[in-house]
Motif scaffolding. Structure first.
Motif, PDB file in Angstrom:
ATOM      1  N   CYS A   5       0.862  -1.196   0.000  1.00  0.00           N
ATOM      2  CA  CYS A   5       0.000   0.000   0.000  1.00  0.00           C
ATOM      3  C   CYS A   5       0.890   1.234   0.000  1.00  0.00           C
ATOM      4  O   CYS A   5       1.676   1.441   0.926  1.00  0.00           O
ATOM      5  CB  CYS A   5      -0.907  -0.001   1.228  1.00  0.00           C
ATOM      6  SG  CYS A   5      -1.923  -1.480   1.384  1.00  0.00           S
ATOM      7  N   THR A   6       0.793   2.025  -1.007  1.00  0.00           N
ATOM      8  CA  THR A   6       1.642   3.211  -1.119  1.00  0.00           C
ATOM      9  C   THR A   6       0.834   4.370  -1.674  1.00  0.00           C
ATOM     10  O   THR A   6      -0.210   4.175  -2.305  1.00  0.00           O
ATOM     11  CB  THR A   6       2.843   2.962  -2.049  1.00  0.00           C
ATOM     12  OG1 THR A   6       2.367   2.423  -3.292  1.00  0.00           O
ATOM     13  CG2 THR A   6       3.832   1.990  -1.440  1.00  0.00           C
ATOM     14  N   PHE A  38      -2.884   6.926  -4.931  1.00  0.00           N
ATOM     15  CA  PHE A  38      -2.556   5.859  -4.005  1.00  0.00           C
ATOM     16  C   PHE A  38      -2.664   4.528  -4.729  1.00  0.00           C
ATOM     17  O   PHE A  38      -3.228   4.438  -5.811  1.00  0.00           O
ATOM     18  CB  PHE A  38      -3.482   5.872  -2.782  1.00  0.00           C
ATOM     19  CG  PHE A  38      -4.943   5.989  -3.122  1.00  0.00           C
ATOM     20  CD1 PHE A  38      -5.596   7.212  -3.029  1.00  0.00           C
ATOM     21  CD2 PHE A  38      -5.677   4.887  -3.543  1.00  0.00           C
ATOM     22  CE1 PHE A  38      -6.936   7.328  -3.349  1.00  0.00           C
ATOM     23  CE2 PHE A  38      -7.021   5.002  -3.870  1.00  0.00           C
ATOM     24  CZ  PHE A  38      -7.651   6.220  -3.779  1.00  0.00           C
ATOM     25  N   ARG A  78     -11.585  11.329   9.301  1.00  0.00           N
ATOM     26  CA  ARG A  78     -11.447  10.572   8.071  1.00  0.00           C
ATOM     27  C   ARG A  78     -12.416  11.118   7.035  1.00  0.00           C
ATOM     28  O   ARG A  78     -13.592  11.353   7.313  1.00  0.00           O
ATOM     29  CB  ARG A  78     -11.641   9.085   8.305  1.00  0.00           C
ATOM     30  CG  ARG A  78     -13.022   8.639   8.759  1.00  0.00           C
ATOM     31  CD  ARG A  78     -13.076   7.124   8.871  1.00  0.00           C
ATOM     32  NE  ARG A  78     -14.433   6.627   8.878  1.00  0.00           N
ATOM     33  CZ  ARG A  78     -14.758   5.331   8.924  1.00  0.00           C
ATOM     34  NH1 ARG A  78     -13.789   4.417   8.961  1.00  0.00           N
ATOM     35  NH2 ARG A  78     -16.020   4.958   8.907  1.00  0.00           N
ATOM     36  N   PRO A 134       1.681  14.520   8.342  1.00  0.00           N
ATOM     37  CA  PRO A 134       1.497  13.098   8.019  1.00  0.00           C
ATOM     38  C   PRO A 134       0.032  12.732   7.960  1.00  0.00           C
ATOM     39  O   PRO A 134      -0.794  13.277   8.706  1.00  0.00           O
ATOM     40  CB  PRO A 134       2.210  12.384   9.175  1.00  0.00           C
ATOM     41  CG  PRO A 134       2.165  13.352  10.313  1.00  0.00           C
ATOM     42  CD  PRO A 134       2.215  14.718   9.706  1.00  0.00           C
ATOM     43  N   ASN A 136      -2.755   9.344   6.186  1.00  0.00           N
ATOM     44  CA  ASN A 136      -2.831   8.002   5.612  1.00  0.00           C
ATOM     45  C   ASN A 136      -4.037   7.891   4.694  1.00  0.00           C
ATOM     46  O   ASN A 136      -5.101   8.468   4.977  1.00  0.00           O
ATOM     47  CB  ASN A 136      -2.980   6.945   6.718  1.00  0.00           C
ATOM     48  CG  ASN A 136      -1.724   6.735   7.516  1.00  0.00           C
ATOM     49  OD1 ASN A 136      -0.809   6.053   7.092  1.00  0.00           O
ATOM     50  ND2 ASN A 136      -1.672   7.358   8.684  1.00  0.00           N
ATOM     51  N   VAL A 138      -6.547   5.062   3.774  1.00  0.00           N
ATOM     52  CA  VAL A 138      -6.931   3.794   4.395  1.00  0.00           C
ATOM     53  C   VAL A 138      -8.035   3.152   3.559  1.00  0.00           C
ATOM     54  O   VAL A 138      -9.042   3.792   3.253  1.00  0.00           O
ATOM     55  CB  VAL A 138      -7.427   4.018   5.840  1.00  0.00           C
ATOM     56  CG1 VAL A 138      -7.844   2.688   6.468  1.00  0.00           C
ATOM     57  CG2 VAL A 138      -6.332   4.669   6.679  1.00  0.00           C
ATOM     58  N   MET A 152      -3.242   0.378   4.655  1.00  0.00           N
ATOM     59  CA  MET A 152      -2.955   1.783   4.965  1.00  0.00           C
ATOM     60  C   MET A 152      -1.765   2.230   4.142  1.00  0.00           C
ATOM     61  O   MET A 152      -0.735   1.539   4.101  1.00  0.00           O
ATOM     62  CB  MET A 152      -2.649   1.965   6.454  1.00  0.00           C
ATOM     63  CG  MET A 152      -3.832   1.729   7.363  1.00  0.00           C
ATOM     64  SD  MET A 152      -3.419   1.943   9.101  1.00  0.00           S
ATOM     65  CE  MET A 152      -2.974   3.670   9.123  1.00  0.00           C
ATOM     66  N   ALA A 153      -1.894   3.385   3.512  1.00  0.00           N
ATOM     67  CA  ALA A 153      -0.815   3.941   2.700  1.00  0.00           C
ATOM     68  C   ALA A 153      -0.419   5.287   3.296  1.00  0.00           C
ATOM     69  O   ALA A 153      -1.169   6.261   3.181  1.00  0.00           O
ATOM     70  CB  ALA A 153      -1.278   4.113   1.249  1.00  0.00           C
ATOM     71  N   PRO A 154       0.733   5.356   3.961  1.00  0.00           N
ATOM     72  CA  PRO A 154       1.151   6.630   4.557  1.00  0.00           C
ATOM     73  C   PRO A 154       1.585   7.629   3.489  1.00  0.00           C
ATOM     74  O   PRO A 154       2.142   7.244   2.460  1.00  0.00           O
ATOM     75  CB  PRO A 154       2.318   6.229   5.459  1.00  0.00           C
ATOM     76  CG  PRO A 154       2.855   4.991   4.837  1.00  0.00           C
ATOM     77  CD  PRO A 154       1.696   4.277   4.217  1.00  0.00           C
ATOM     78  N   ARG A 156       2.093  12.348   2.972  1.00  0.00           N
ATOM     79  CA  ARG A 156       2.209  13.636   3.638  1.00  0.00           C
ATOM     80  C   ARG A 156       1.392  14.667   2.876  1.00  0.00           C
ATOM     81  O   ARG A 156       1.256  14.582   1.659  1.00  0.00           O
ATOM     82  CB  ARG A 156       3.672  14.082   3.704  1.00  0.00           C
ATOM     83  CG  ARG A 156       4.584  13.093   4.397  1.00  0.00           C
ATOM     84  CD  ARG A 156       6.035  13.393   4.126  1.00  0.00           C
ATOM     85  NE  ARG A 156       6.346  13.371   2.704  1.00  0.00           N
ATOM     86  CZ  ARG A 156       7.528  13.730   2.217  1.00  0.00           C
ATOM     87  NH1 ARG A 156       8.486  14.148   3.026  1.00  0.00           N
ATOM     88  NH2 ARG A 156       7.741  13.680   0.921  1.00  0.00           N
ATOM     89  N   ASP A 239       8.316   4.713  -0.914  1.00  0.00           N
ATOM     90  CA  ASP A 239       8.959   4.796   0.405  1.00  0.00           C
ATOM     91  C   ASP A 239      10.472   4.899   0.266  1.00  0.00           C
ATOM     92  O   ASP A 239      11.113   5.671   0.988  1.00  0.00           O
ATOM     93  CB  ASP A 239       8.576   3.586   1.251  1.00  0.00           C
ATOM     94  CG  ASP A 239       7.114   3.613   1.669  1.00  0.00           C
ATOM     95  OD1 ASP A 239       6.526   2.537   1.901  1.00  0.00           O
ATOM     96  OD2 ASP A 239       6.547   4.729   1.764  1.00  0.00           O
TER      97      ASP A 239
END
Lengths: 299, 122
Positions: A5-6, A38, A78, A134, A136, A138, A152-154, A156, A239
């Motif tokens: 997940c990105t 995403f 959310r 930050p 996410n 989701v 979950m894809a973190p 910014r 990442d």
């Protein structure tokens, strides 16, 4: 849980304080944001029993949410993401209206304002020196029995002023010394040493953004500059690319913080794109070939 | 194995337009006020940046020897004044045509102090 997940970063533009134009309909728009990018990898069940069970259960509803921490209240907010990758209100007024899916939906203005207030309330004088926020993406599966987080894809969120000017910086070949070998050493081998990068790139970009004021006649008219990093790397390497941009050091300097945007395809697509550009310069010494479906590199 | 048949310059231009440029345009910010500079290593980058609205003389091309070229060479038509001042040029049709825009050379690349002076000048 889904693996791989990105997500790329988001740019949220603060339009407060800009000059009003009588004929400009955008006067009613205060905040604006780029579309969401995403990727949630393919889900694989763990056993045959699981797969049989899934076939007997009514299909769940999948929703992607942008989840952020509200710095005012400490709550978690959310925002659902529409099928057109845009931000919607936390509690949409209509549900199940399939006709909306065929119509492009912009970001909901109320949702944008709530997002900005939640992120920046404690830093009204934010500048490019301020930290990115930050968040996410989701992926949630909803059934009659409840909700399950599948991935979950973190990422910014960068809040920039409307008066900020942007500097676009390519990564491979522009920060790194070579396109393919730069990708291989920094993204695959995760070697973030400066030897794989052009000499002076880190101090140059750092000083471009954090230049001293009042030292020359033109400095007062030079706008605030925000670097944006644009890459051909596939989203699965986001990442590793962020790590490169965060950890690269040269002397006492680091790269200025900035959103990372990139390629939404896969690794094969990256080389397809890269090789199509090689008629401009001498071909790298890399040889790319396939063996039983695997992509191999010879250096 | 799936291959994405996406040209690099098309992908970058689409990304810049959809994810970077559009938020500013939605707020009524003129395109010329959005961009400050663009740094890339291929003519395809220059093509994408120019299409997105970055002025040609604000685009910088770095080669494998770390030399940097500003794309500030003007395109002079027959009979046109050769002393025309630095200005943006019309969008070119193909990335390879941006080779002709390579102008001011910074031999030591990012280490060249003249590069920062050049970028910060009005």
């Amino acid at each position: 849980m889904i693996s791989g997940c990105t997500a790329y970063d988001l740019i949220l533009v603060d339009g407060r304080g800009r000059e009003a134009h009588p004929d400009d309909d955008s006067n009613t728009t205060v905040f604006s944001m780029g579309a969401c990018m995403f990727r949630f990898g393919s889900y694989t069940s763990s056993s045959d029993d699981d797969r049989r069970m899934m076939m007997t259960i009514p299909p769940p509803r999948y929703t992607v949410y942008l989840v952020v921490h509200d710095r005012r209240t400490g709550d978690t907010l959310r925002f659902p993401i529409s099928a057109h990758n845009t931000l919607q209100q936390q509690q949409p007024t209509t549900t199940g209206d399939s006709s909306l899916l065929s119509q492009p939906q912009p970001h909901d203005p109320a949702a944008l304002q709530q997002l900005v207030e939640a992120l920046t309330w404690s830093s009204p004088d934010r500048t490019v020196d301020g930290p990115p926020y930050p968040a996410n993406f989701v992926l949630v599966s909803s059934t009659e029995h409840g909700e399950t987080i599948l991935g979950m894809a973190p990422m910014r969120i960068f809040v920039v002023l409307h008066s900020t000017s942007l500097a676009i910086v390519d990564v491979d070949g522009t920060i790194t010394t070579s396109t393919l070998s730069g990708f291989w050493n920094t993204a695959v081998r995760q070697d973030y040493s400066i030897r794989h990068c052009h000499a002076g790139v880190v101090p140059f970009l750092h000083q471009l953004v954090h230049r001293p004021t009042g030292t020359n006649a033109s400095s007062s008219t030079t706008p605030t500059i925000q670097c944006i990093y644009l890459t051909n790397r596939p989203i699965t390497y986001v990442d590793a690319t962020r790590s490169l941009l965060n950890e690269l050091r040269e002397d006492i300097y680091t790269l200025p913080k900035g959103p990372l945007l990139g390629f939404t395809g896969n690794l094969a697509g990256v080389f397809q794109v890269g090789l199509s550009c090689h008629d401009v310069y001498a071909v790298d010494t890399w040889r790319v070939h396939t063996d039983k479906g695997a992509l191999l590199l010879d250096y | 194995m799936d291959f994405y048949h996406v040209n690099a310059h098309e992908f970058k231009f689409q990304t810049l337009e959809q994810y970077v440029l559009q938020p500013f345009v939605d707020l009524g910010v003129p395109t010329k006020d959005i961009w400050y500079a663009g740094f890339g290593n291929t003519l395809y980058d220059m093509y994408a940046y120019h299409r997105a609205g970055i002025a040609a003389y604000r685009m910088f091309l770095i080669d494998k020897k770390s030399r940097i070229y500003a794309c500030d060479a003007t395109i002079v038509s027959p009979g046109e004044d050769d002393n025309c001042s630095k200005r943006d040029v019309a969008k070119l049709d193909h990335p390879k045509q941006y080779e002709s825009l390579k102008g001011t050379l910074f031999v030591t690349g990012y280490l060249d102090p003249d590069l920062m002076t050049y970028i910060l000048q009005e």
